[in-house]
Design a protein around this motif. Sequence first.
Motif, PDB file in Angstrom:
ATOM      1  N   ASP A 360       0.829  -1.283  -0.015  1.00  0.00           N
ATOM      2  CA  ASP A 360      -0.005   0.089  -0.136  1.00  0.00           C
ATOM      3  C   ASP A 360       0.834   1.214  -0.034  1.00  0.00           C
ATOM      4  O   ASP A 360       1.795   1.201   0.914  1.00  0.00           O
ATOM      5  N   TRP A 361       0.334   2.210  -0.862  1.00  0.00           N
ATOM      6  CA  TRP A 361       1.491   3.459  -1.035  1.00  0.00           C
ATOM      7  C   TRP A 361       0.662   4.443  -1.119  1.00  0.00           C
ATOM      8  O   TRP A 361      -0.522   4.325  -1.973  1.00  0.00           O
ATOM      9  N   PHE A 362       0.612   5.598  -0.392  1.00  0.00           N
ATOM     10  CA  PHE A 362      -0.106   6.727  -0.553  1.00  0.00           C
ATOM     11  C   PHE A 362       0.645   7.983  -0.290  1.00  0.00           C
ATOM     12  O   PHE A 362       1.665   8.177   0.310  1.00  0.00           O
ATOM     13  N   ARG A 363       0.506   8.892  -1.016  1.00  0.00           N
ATOM     14  CA  ARG A 363       1.126  10.303  -1.113  1.00  0.00           C
ATOM     15  C   ARG A 363       0.197  11.630  -1.340  1.00  0.00           C
ATOM     16  O   ARG A 363      -0.519  11.429  -2.026  1.00  0.00           O
ATOM     17  N   ASN A 364       0.095  12.454  -0.607  1.00  0.00           N
ATOM     18  CA  ASN A 364      -0.702  13.695  -0.834  1.00  0.00           C
ATOM     19  C   ASN A 364       0.199  14.854  -0.539  1.00  0.00           C
ATOM     20  O   ASN A 364       0.891  14.861   0.526  1.00  0.00           O
ATOM     21  N   SER A 365       0.318  15.818  -1.542  1.00  0.00           N
ATOM     22  CA  SER A 365       1.317  17.035  -1.296  1.00  0.00           C
ATOM     23  C   SER A 365       0.508  18.168  -1.736  1.00  0.00           C
ATOM     24  O   SER A 365      -0.360  17.945  -2.588  1.00  0.00           O
ATOM     25  N   LEU A 366       0.871  19.347  -1.184  1.00  0.00           N
ATOM     26  CA  LEU A 366       0.316  20.652  -1.860  1.00  0.00           C
ATOM     27  C   LEU A 366       1.513  21.535  -1.761  1.00  0.00           C
ATOM     28  O   LEU A 366       1.851  22.002  -0.609  1.00  0.00           O
ATOM     29  N   THR A 367       1.818  22.221  -2.969  1.00  0.00           N
ATOM     30  CA  THR A 367       2.926  23.131  -2.884  1.00  0.00           C
ATOM     31  C   THR A 367       2.355  24.452  -3.393  1.00  0.00           C
ATOM     32  O   THR A 367       1.771  24.529  -4.592  1.00  0.00           O
ATOM     33  N   SER A 368       2.390  25.506  -2.660  1.00  0.00           N
ATOM     34  CA  SER A 368       1.882  26.703  -2.931  1.00  0.00           C
ATOM     35  C   SER A 368       2.876  27.798  -3.114  1.00  0.00           C
ATOM     36  O   SER A 368       3.726  27.756  -2.394  1.00  0.00           O
ATOM     37  N   LYS A 369       2.876  28.360  -4.192  1.00  0.00           N
ATOM     38  CA  LYS A 369       3.909  29.390  -4.551  1.00  0.00           C
ATOM     39  C   LYS A 369       2.923  30.657  -4.719  1.00  0.00           C
ATOM     40  O   LYS A 369       2.027  30.699  -5.673  1.00  0.00           O
ATOM     41  N   ASP A 394       0.046  23.435  -6.617  1.00  0.00           N
ATOM     42  CA  ASP A 394       0.209  22.024  -7.028  1.00  0.00           C
ATOM     43  C   ASP A 394      -0.123  20.961  -6.289  1.00  0.00           C
ATOM     44  O   ASP A 394       0.270  20.683  -5.095  1.00  0.00           O
ATOM     45  N   TYR A 395      -1.336  20.517  -6.492  1.00  0.00           N
ATOM     46  CA  TYR A 395      -2.211  19.242  -5.667  1.00  0.00           C
ATOM     47  C   TYR A 395      -1.651  18.001  -6.289  1.00  0.00           C
ATOM     48  O   TYR A 395      -1.593  17.792  -7.639  1.00  0.00           O
ATOM     49  N   GLY A 407      -5.006   8.395  -8.959  1.00  0.00           N
ATOM     50  CA  GLY A 407      -4.364   9.587  -8.841  1.00  0.00           C
ATOM     51  C   GLY A 407      -4.719  10.714  -9.112  1.00  0.00           C
ATOM     52  O   GLY A 407      -5.570  10.771 -10.215  1.00  0.00           O
ATOM     53  N   ILE A 408      -4.596  12.046  -8.583  1.00  0.00           N
ATOM     54  CA  ILE A 408      -4.981  13.123  -9.062  1.00  0.00           C
ATOM     55  C   ILE A 408      -3.788  14.154  -9.163  1.00  0.00           C
ATOM     56  O   ILE A 408      -3.273  14.226  -8.309  1.00  0.00           O
ATOM     57  N   ARG A 409      -3.652  14.942 -10.017  1.00  0.00           N
ATOM     58  CA  ARG A 409      -2.474  15.765 -10.301  1.00  0.00           C
ATOM     59  C   ARG A 409      -3.333  17.097 -10.924  1.00  0.00           C
ATOM     60  O   ARG A 409      -3.654  17.098 -12.077  1.00  0.00           O
ATOM     61  N   LYS A 410      -3.162  18.267 -10.225  1.00  0.00           N
ATOM     62  CA  LYS A 410      -3.665  19.608 -10.905  1.00  0.00           C
ATOM     63  C   LYS A 410      -3.212  20.743 -10.236  1.00  0.00           C
ATOM     64  O   LYS A 410      -2.732  20.667  -9.329  1.00  0.00           O
ATOM     65  N   ILE A 411      -2.749  21.553 -11.088  1.00  0.00           N
ATOM     66  CA  ILE A 411      -2.069  22.887 -10.593  1.00  0.00           C
ATOM     67  C   ILE A 411      -3.125  24.111 -11.161  1.00  0.00           C
ATOM     68  O   ILE A 411      -2.766  24.783 -12.014  1.00  0.00           O
ATOM     69  N   PRO A 412      -3.944  24.449 -10.188  1.00  0.00           N
ATOM     70  CA  PRO A 412      -4.797  25.480 -10.415  1.00  0.00           C
ATOM     71  C   PRO A 412      -4.190  26.757  -9.992  1.00  0.00           C
ATOM     72  O   PRO A 412      -3.030  26.632  -9.286  1.00  0.00           O
ATOM     73  N   TRP A 413      -4.616  27.904 -10.311  1.00  0.00           N
ATOM     74  CA  TRP A 413      -3.957  29.191  -9.754  1.00  0.00           C
ATOM     75  C   TRP A 413      -5.233  30.153  -9.400  1.00  0.00           C
ATOM     76  O   TRP A 413      -6.167  29.872  -9.740  1.00  0.00           O
TER      77      TRP A 413
END
Length: 732
Positions: A360-369, A394-395, A407-413
Amino acid sequence: MILLFLLSSAIAGRITDAETGEPVPFAGVKDITTGQGTVSDGDGFFFLGKLPPGRHTFVFTQVGYRPETLSVALPEEGVREIYPSIRPQAITAKEITTTGKRQEFEQELAPVRIETGAIRTMPTFLEPDVMRILQAIPGVAAPNDFTTALYVRGSSPSENLILVDGAPVLNPFHMGGLFSTFSTEVLSGLEFWMGGFPAKYGGRMSSVLDVHTKEGDTSAVHGSADVSMLASSLFLEGPLALGSSFALSARRTYFDKVLPLFIKDFEFPYYFYDIHGRARVPINFRTWMGYTYFRSGDVLDFDMPEEYYGIGMHWGNVVNLADFTYLHSPETFSKLIIYESFFRMHMEEGSPQVSEAPFDWFRNSLTSKGAQYSLNWTKRDEGASLGLEFQENDYYYYYKSGNYGFGIRKIPWRAGGFVSLKKKLGRTLINPGLRLDYYKGFSDFLRADPRLSLKYFLTDNLAWLASGGVFHQYEIVINQQEDIMPFAYFWLPVLPGHVPQRSYHLITGLEQWLGEGFTLKGEIYYKRTPIAYDAKYSYYLQEGTEINESGDFVLSPGYSAGADILLKKDIGSLVGWIGYSYCYAQRWQDSVGWYFPSYEKRHNANIFLSYKLGRWSFGTRYNISSGTPYTARLARFRRVYWSEDGETEYMWLSVWGKKNSRRYPIYHRMDLFVETSFHLWRVPLTITGTAINIYNHENVFFYYMDYSQEPPVRKVMNQLPRFFSVGIRSEF
């Protein structure tokens, strides 16, 4: 000296600490000659205008400082700049006649402000914690002893905006929320808005916690070292080259290193750490820059080689921030903030017997610039602020179990701007504002958030307060409503088919000035949230699963209404407050109807007192509150099915009652604190002792079923028992 050609004279400058050189925020400035006064802002700047020319006597005051008196000759017209320094001192009520608190009452629509010195005198579990002291303020509730998250006026912690010098920080908690990530030594202060916050704050819809970092002593290097039963920490501050300065704090737990020394064949593979620092560099008389670094992390590496099994969990924050301030004139300055804020949570569970890769492998990150520019103008009880913002998020969300992955990868602004005004019209202080945000993600949204705050003085010492506005949030959090373990929040953007969450605030009340150091404040509020999301609720779940793990996101609107009252004393040997809150909060789901969120505390009362007697300090906190709601198990039944090889098998399923229709028993607890300072071989030492739950009341955490007995028996998991801790601190 800078002269601005005005119709009358004025005085302006910056108030600093005489020992450290750091700015003193919200200090009082009073002209004894004319009786006029003002208060410095969060960076220590002040402006007092419309003064007649000639010689004036000014007094500069703040709680915890000796009053400083200066005689200043003002020109025929223009501004006289001065830079007074005030010296720290243990102040009693008899030694001071006025402080910045009075000017703040007269001229500010102020949030809750906490001085960092008050944090150390409050009983807390093992470590001084800024979040624990905020939980004792009316309007804030803690659903249990194991979380420092802030549940503000019936809302979830995921709806709070937490800033460090202007940069957003997500999930600032350790050990599932038991401790926060902020070290008290490196903080210069904090501002806490429980609702109706100004237009410069956006992206959240409940409350704002704005944390400020010390800029460091400009005269000499000094610091402190702390050792507690949980962790060791070190704090340093001092001057750098060319008038610059720094402040730095570091902390690490040592259970993983110490316990194996005392317990044979025992390992505790978990630790957490914090690093928080700031440097300030003056470029010239009008310009200076600052840099803030904040890092926190939790590490759990549990390995069972004999079982070919292991679990790894890593989560934490990293913030890098640079800010530039330019002083256009004594009353006008601009500020540019550029930051990157990174949060990640990584979990893996593996069995090499099954696969070489983690099972089992899980990762959640959020990078705000992001970046924010603001232009600020202030003159006594008038002011204006306008600004522009840009933030890119960057979600990343990925889950893999065996051969299945998602998985979900999205970079809204998001880009926006705000304008905020402050004006005194007769006996009314008015603060209107407007915020405009454009969001581009899975869908595009343009949202306007009007804000308004009022303060009308019924008498010189009694004011009517009112505030309200519209607030939007552009993140969705899994399990946001029911999750009581904040480290497990998983952040996502506004998903396809969804719109930003939205809330409306309406607050009114009275504030009474009872004399220097005494205030009484009461507010009633109504908060409606027509758009909010939660996990779908199911009445039937397999035994051992959590309620929130069933279903997808559904619309879960709600509202909260209540009242808060606070009697506070800021000056003298005895300081503290007495507070009471009433909160009625409900949420809605189509499959359930109306229900109470699991963190709602209908009644909540706190007493916090601190008394200083010579080199001794004593503190106590007493909290009594309603029990929180929970969903009861009503029954269980057996579901029979046939396996692939034709065998008959079954599983147990629970039947749950109406969501959160029952409440745990009343909660109450008393904590005590004592501290004494002395010298040992010329080394200054401070020893602190804390007693948690001094009379050992058994507060219920949750109920669970013991299925080893037939019929099953309900048992109780309690919260913190009576606990004693000791810490030692040395300054150098």
